[in-house]
Design an enzyme around this catalytic site. Structure first.
Site, short mmCIF file in Angstrom:
data_model
loop_
_atom_site.label_atom_id
_atom_site.label_comp_id
_atom_site.label_asym_id
_atom_site.label_seq_id
_atom_site.Cartn_x
_atom_site.Cartn_y
_atom_site.Cartn_z
N LEU A 121 0.90 -1.22 -0.07
CA LEU A 121 -0.01 -0.21 0.00
C LEU A 121 0.87 1.26 -0.03
O LEU A 121 1.08 1.96 1.10
CB LEU A 121 -0.89 0.15 1.15
CG LEU A 121 -2.17 -0.73 1.02
CD1 LEU A 121 -1.97 -2.31 0.88
CD2 LEU A 121 -3.23 -0.50 2.18
N GLU A 156 1.00 4.02 -2.78
CA GLU A 156 0.36 4.65 -3.90
C GLU A 156 1.53 5.55 -4.38
O GLU A 156 1.96 5.51 -5.75
CB GLU A 156 -0.87 5.47 -3.52
CG GLU A 156 -2.03 4.62 -3.57
CD GLU A 156 -2.31 4.03 -2.26
OE1 GLU A 156 -1.29 4.39 -1.39
OE2 GLU A 156 -3.43 3.44 -2.20
N GLN A 198 -6.91 1.63 -6.25
CA GLN A 198 -7.89 0.71 -5.97
C GLN A 198 -9.32 1.47 -6.02
O GLN A 198 -10.52 0.85 -6.52
CB GLN A 198 -7.73 0.12 -4.73
CG GLN A 198 -8.32 -0.98 -4.28
CD GLN A 198 -7.96 -2.04 -3.14
OE1 GLN A 198 -7.75 -1.64 -2.04
NE2 GLN A 198 -7.52 -3.17 -3.73
N PHE A 199 -9.14 2.60 -5.45
CA PHE A 199 -10.46 3.55 -5.73
C PHE A 199 -9.80 4.85 -6.13
O PHE A 199 -8.83 5.24 -5.62
CB PHE A 199 -11.11 3.74 -4.41
CG PHE A 199 -12.01 2.55 -4.22
CD1 PHE A 199 -13.45 2.58 -4.66
CD2 PHE A 199 -11.48 1.51 -3.75
CE1 PHE A 199 -14.11 1.31 -4.45
CE2 PHE A 199 -12.45 0.14 -3.46
CZ PHE A 199 -13.72 0.25 -3.64
N ALA A 200 -10.20 5.65 -7.04
CA ALA A 200 -9.87 6.99 -7.61
C ALA A 200 -9.47 7.97 -6.35
O ALA A 200 -8.72 8.63 -6.39
CB ALA A 200 -10.76 7.69 -8.53
N PHE A 222 -8.30 7.27 -3.73
CA PHE A 222 -6.88 7.03 -3.12
C PHE A 222 -5.70 7.69 -4.00
O PHE A 222 -4.67 7.72 -3.53
CB PHE A 222 -6.72 5.63 -2.64
CG PHE A 222 -7.68 4.86 -2.02
CD1 PHE A 222 -8.13 5.64 -0.87
CD2 PHE A 222 -7.88 3.56 -2.49
CE1 PHE A 222 -9.08 4.96 0.02
CE2 PHE A 222 -9.18 3.03 -1.60
CZ PHE A 222 -9.62 3.69 -0.63
N HIS A 252 -15.04 6.68 -1.20
CA HIS A 252 -14.95 5.71 -2.28
C HIS A 252 -15.94 5.97 -3.59
O HIS A 252 -16.45 5.09 -4.12
CB HIS A 252 -15.47 4.25 -1.73
CG HIS A 252 -14.53 3.63 -0.93
ND1 HIS A 252 -14.47 3.88 0.54
CD2 HIS A 252 -13.84 2.56 -1.12
CE1 HIS A 252 -13.36 3.14 0.99
NE2 HIS A 252 -12.85 2.46 0.12
#
Ligand SMILES: Cc1ncc(C[n+]2csc(CCOP(=O)(O)OP(=O)(O)O)c2C)c(N)n1
Length: 637
Positions: free
Chosen positions: A374, A376, A398-400, A402, A443
C-alpha cells in the site's frame, strides 16, 4: 561556484562544500549505464558522469542550449545519456524512481543497480518509507544513500528523528545497511562498490548512511547562524578534498608539483568552458505548448474506430459489459506490449478489487502483473522509473479516491517531466471513480478536475463499453501520462457492442450520443446515461447530447458544433460544481461562441458537499436529481 554565484553567472546554488566525497565516490563506484537520482548538493554526480561543464553552465544560466531548454533551474534536470534523473524540488519522490529503474533491470535480468540520494531531512518524508519498503518487498537492486549532514534547512537532526542512527531504519524494512564516514572518498567508493556487488548478486536493496557536514548555508542566502561555530572547526579538519589530497601526498601518489599541475589544469578547463556564449532565449509559445506532451509513435497495426456520430455500426462486435470491455482492452494490450507492466493493490491472484485483472497472472506471470504494497506514491514513482527504461506501466488505483496519496508524483513528476527535460512518462493510471453505489465520501469521488488543471496529463473518461476498450488501448499506446477514469457504477450496469479485435478510439475526440436542435447537453461519464435516459423519457424534445470522452485535451470543435446547432447549452457533470470542468467549458464557449448563444450557459453538477453515504442523501447530492429542473429552465428561457 561561489564566485560565479556572486557574479550572477549561475543561478540559485546549493553548495555541497564539505560533502563532495559522497557524490563523487558513489558515482565512480557505479557503471556508467546505472541510473542515479541525485539531489541539490550532488554536483559530483554530474561532473563524475562527465557532463561537459560548459553545458552545465548553460543549464544553470537557463540557456536554450542547456539540458532543459531553459525550463528548469539548478539540478532539476536529467540526461538519459548520462543515466541521471534529476530531482524535482520536492524531497522524496526521487527515491521511488530508482525502484522503477531497478525493476526494469531486474525484469531484463541485467546486472545493474540504481542509486538514489536523500538528505537526513528527506528521510522524514513518507516517500522515503514507501520507496524503501517497495524496494525491499520487490527485492530490487537499489542503493539508497543518506547524506547525513546534521541539518535540514536549519532543523538539526534531533528535531528530525528519534532513532539513534538513520541507518537503524533499514532493519524495519528487512534491508541490510551500513553507516560510514562520508568525508572519506575512498570509504565511500569502496563501500558503494561492495554494496553494488551485494545488490546485484542477492537482488536486494541496501541502505548506506554517510556521515558528513554542510560547510555552507542551506543555500547562500540563508546563512549559517543556527550552526554552532565549533562544528565548523571540527568538520573543517575533516574536509574531504583536503584530506584526500594530503593522503595522496603522504602515499607519494602526488607531490607538490603534480598537485599544482592538477589545479592549474582544472582551472584552465573551467575557465575555458566558462567562455561559452549564453544565447538569449526568444520565447516561442507554440514550442512551449508543444513540448508539454510527447508525440505518439506512428500507430502501425492499430485500427482506429471512429464512432463519433450516432448510428455508426461497428463490424465484428459482440455485446460486452463495461467492465469486460476494460478487461479485454487491458488483456490485449498485455499481449501487444511485452514491455507493459501492471501494478496495483491486490491485482494479481485476487484479480483486483473489481476483478478486472482476474486470470492475468496465469496468462502473463507475476513479474508483469504485480501486487503492490500500500504505497501509492512509490508505485506511481516506480512507474515513471520504468518509463525511463522504456517500459510501459498501467497502475490501478484501488479507488480513484486514493490517488490523493500518490498526487505529488502524478502532478509534479509524471506531468512535468516531458516539458522539463524531454522524457516521456509512459504511464496510465486507472481510476475507478464515481458515486451511485452508496459508498460514502471516500469511495465515490469524481476527482477528474484535479488533473484537468495539470498540463502534461491527459484525462480520459469513457461512458460506454466500446469507448472504454478503445480509449484504454489508446491511453496505453500514448507515450504521455493518462488518467483513465472508469465509473464503477457502469461496470456491470452498462453493456453494448464492442469489437473483439484490438482497436483504438482517438483520445481528444467527443462523440454524439444523440443529435438535436433544441438544447445541447455536454457531458461525460455517468452524465451521458443520465442525459440519454432523460431524452428517452422525453421523446418530444430534440436534445443534442455530446459525450466528451476526453477531458484533457477537450474537443473544442465538437463543442462549438453543438453550440452552433442549438444555442442553448447545459453542461452536466457528476463532479461538484465549483471548480468543476463545467466552468472551464462554459468560459470557453462564452469566449469563442458567444454569438451563437440564445440563453445563459447552465451547469448542472453535484452539490458542493462531500458525498454522503445514505442512498437517499447520495441521490439528492448527485447532479441527476436536478437535471429535469435545469433542462426546463433552459428550454423556457
Ligand atoms: C517535500 C518538501 N518539503 C520541503 C522542502 C523545502 N526544503 C528544501 S531543502 C530542505 C532541507 C533538506 O534537508 P535534507 O534532506 O537534510 O538535505 P540537505 O539540504 O541538508 O542536503 C527543505 C525543508 C522541499 N524541497 N520539499
Amino acid at each position: 561556484m561561489l564566485v560565479l554565484l556572486r557574479q550572477g553567472r549561475i543561478s540559485k546554488w546549493f553548495s555541497g562544500i564539505g560533502q563532495e566525497a559522497i557524490a563523487t565516490g558513489a558515482t565512480l563506484a557505479l557503471q556508467e549505464d546505472e541510473w542515479i537520482m541525485p539531489l541539490h548538493r550532488n554536483l559530483g554526480v554530474f561532473t563524475s558522469r562527465k557532463m561537459p561543464l560548459h553545458k552545465l553552465f548553460l543549464q544553470w544560466q537557463g540557456s536554450a542550449d542547456g539540458y532543459s531548454s531553459g525550463r528548469e533551474r539548478s539540478f532539476h534536470f536529467g540526461s538519459r545519456q548520462h543515466h541521471i534523473c534529476g530531482m524535482i524540488s520536492h524531497l522524496g519522490p526521487q527515491l521511488a524512481l530508482a525502484d522503477g529503474t531497478a525493476l526494469a533491470s531486474k525484469l531484463r535480468q541485467e546486472n545493474r543497480v540504481s542509486l538514489a540520494f536523500t538528505g537526513d531531512g528527506g528521510t522524514s518524508e513518507g516517500d522515503f518509507h514507501e520507496a524503501l519498503n517497495v524496494a525491499a518487498v520487490w527485492d530490487l537492486p537499489v542503493i539508497f544513500i543518506i547524506e547525513n549532514n546534521g541539518y535540514g534547512l536549519s532543523t538539526p537532526v534531533n528535531e528530525q528523528y528519534r532513532c539513534e542512527n538513520l541507518v537503524d531504519k533499514a532493519v524495519g524494512y528487512g534491508m541490510s545497511s551500513v553507516q560510514i564516514d562520508g568525508n572519506n572518498v575512498l570509504s565511500v567508493y569502496d563501500t558503494v562498490k561492495g554494496v553494488r556487488d551485494f545488490c546485484i548478486q542477492n537482488q536486494k536493496p541496501y541502505l548506506i548512511e554517510c556521515m558528513t557536514f554542510r560547510m555552507r548555508g542551506h543555500e547562500e542566502a540563508s546563512g549559517t547562524k543556527y550552526v554552532p561555530k565549533e562544528l565548523f572547526e571540527e568538520w573543517s579538519a575533516k574536509d574531504p578534498v583536503k584530506n584526500y589530497e594530503m593522503y595522496l601526498l603522504q602515499q607519494s601518489v602526488l607531490n607538490a608539483d603534480s598537485v599544482n599541475h592538477v589545479r592549474e589544469e582544472l582551472k584552465r578547463y573551467i575557465d575555458d568552458e566558462l567562455k561559452v556564449d549564453v544565447k538569449k532565449i526568444i520565447p516561442d509559445t507554440e514550442l512551449e505548448l508543444k513540448d508539454v506532451y510527447a508525440i505518439a509513435d506512428a500507430r502501425n497495426r492499430v485500427t482506429i474506430v471512429d464512432n463519433s456520430s450516432p448510428g455508426i455500426t461497428i463490424a465484428n462486435s459482440s455485446e460486452k459489459r463495461f467492465i469486460d470491455a476494460i478487461k479485454e482492452g487491458l488483456h490485449q494490450s498485455m499481449q501487444m506490449h511485452p514491455n507493459l507492466i501492471l501494478m496495483g493493490q491486490d491485482i494479481a491472484e485476487y484479480g483486483g478489487a473489481f476483478k478486472i485483472t482476474e486470470g492475468f497472472v496465469t496468462d502473463f506471470g507475476k513479474a508483469r502483473v504485480r501486487n503492490t504494497p500500500l504505497c501509492e506514491s512509490a508505485i506511481v514513482g516506480s512507474a515513471l522509473g520504468l518509463s525511463l527504461e522504456g517500459f510501459k506501466a498501467v497502475m490501478e488505483m484501488q479507488f480513484a479516491d486514493f490517488v490523493t496519496v500518490g498526487f505529488n508524483q502524478i502532478i509534479n513528476n509524471l506531468a512535468k517531466i516531458h516539458y522539463r527535460w524531454g522524457q516521456p512518462a509512459d504511464v496510465v493510471i486507472r481510476m475507478p471513480a464515481g458515486a451511485g453505489v452508496g459508498a460514502g465520501p471516500f469511495h465515490s469521488q469524481s476527482n477528474e478536475a484535479w488533473f484537468v488543471h495539470t498540463p502534461g496529463l491527459k484525462v480520459v473518461y469513457p461512458s460506454s463499453p466500446v469507448d472504454a476498450k478503445g480509449l484504454l488501448i489508446a491511453s496505453i499506446n500514448d507515450p504521455n501520462p493518462v488518467m483513465y477514469f472508469e465509473h464503477k457504477a457502469l461496470y456491470r450496469s452498462v453493456s453494448g457492442p464492442v469489437p473483439d479485435e484490438y482497436f483504438e478510439i482517438e483520445i481528444g475526440k467527443a462523440k454524439w450520443i444523440r443529435e438535436g436542435e433544441e438544447l445541447s447537453i455536454i457531458t461525460y461519464g455517468a452524465g451521458v446515461h443520465w442525459a440519454n435516459d432523460y431524452a428517452t423519457k422525453h421523446p418530444e424534445l430534440s436534445l443534442d447530447i455530446l459525450d466528451l470522452r476526453t477531458l484533457l485535451p477537450l474537443d473544442y470543435v465538437a463543442i462549438r458544433k453543438s453550440v452552433e446547432k442549438t444555442g442553448k447549452i447545459l453542461i452536466l457533470h457528476e463532479d461538484t460544481l465549483i471548480g468543476g470542468i463545467g466552468g472551464e467549458i462554459a468560459a470557453w464557449i462564452i469566449e469563442h461562441c458567444f454569438e451563437f448563444l440564445d440563453a445563459p450557459i447552465l451547469r448542472c453538477a453535484s452539490l458542493d458537499t462531500p458525498i454522503p453515504f445514505n442512498i437517499e442523501l447520495e441521490k439528492n447530492f448527485l447532479a441527476n436529481a436536478r437535471l429535469d429542473e435545469y433542462i426546463k429552465k433552459l428550454l423556457h428561457y
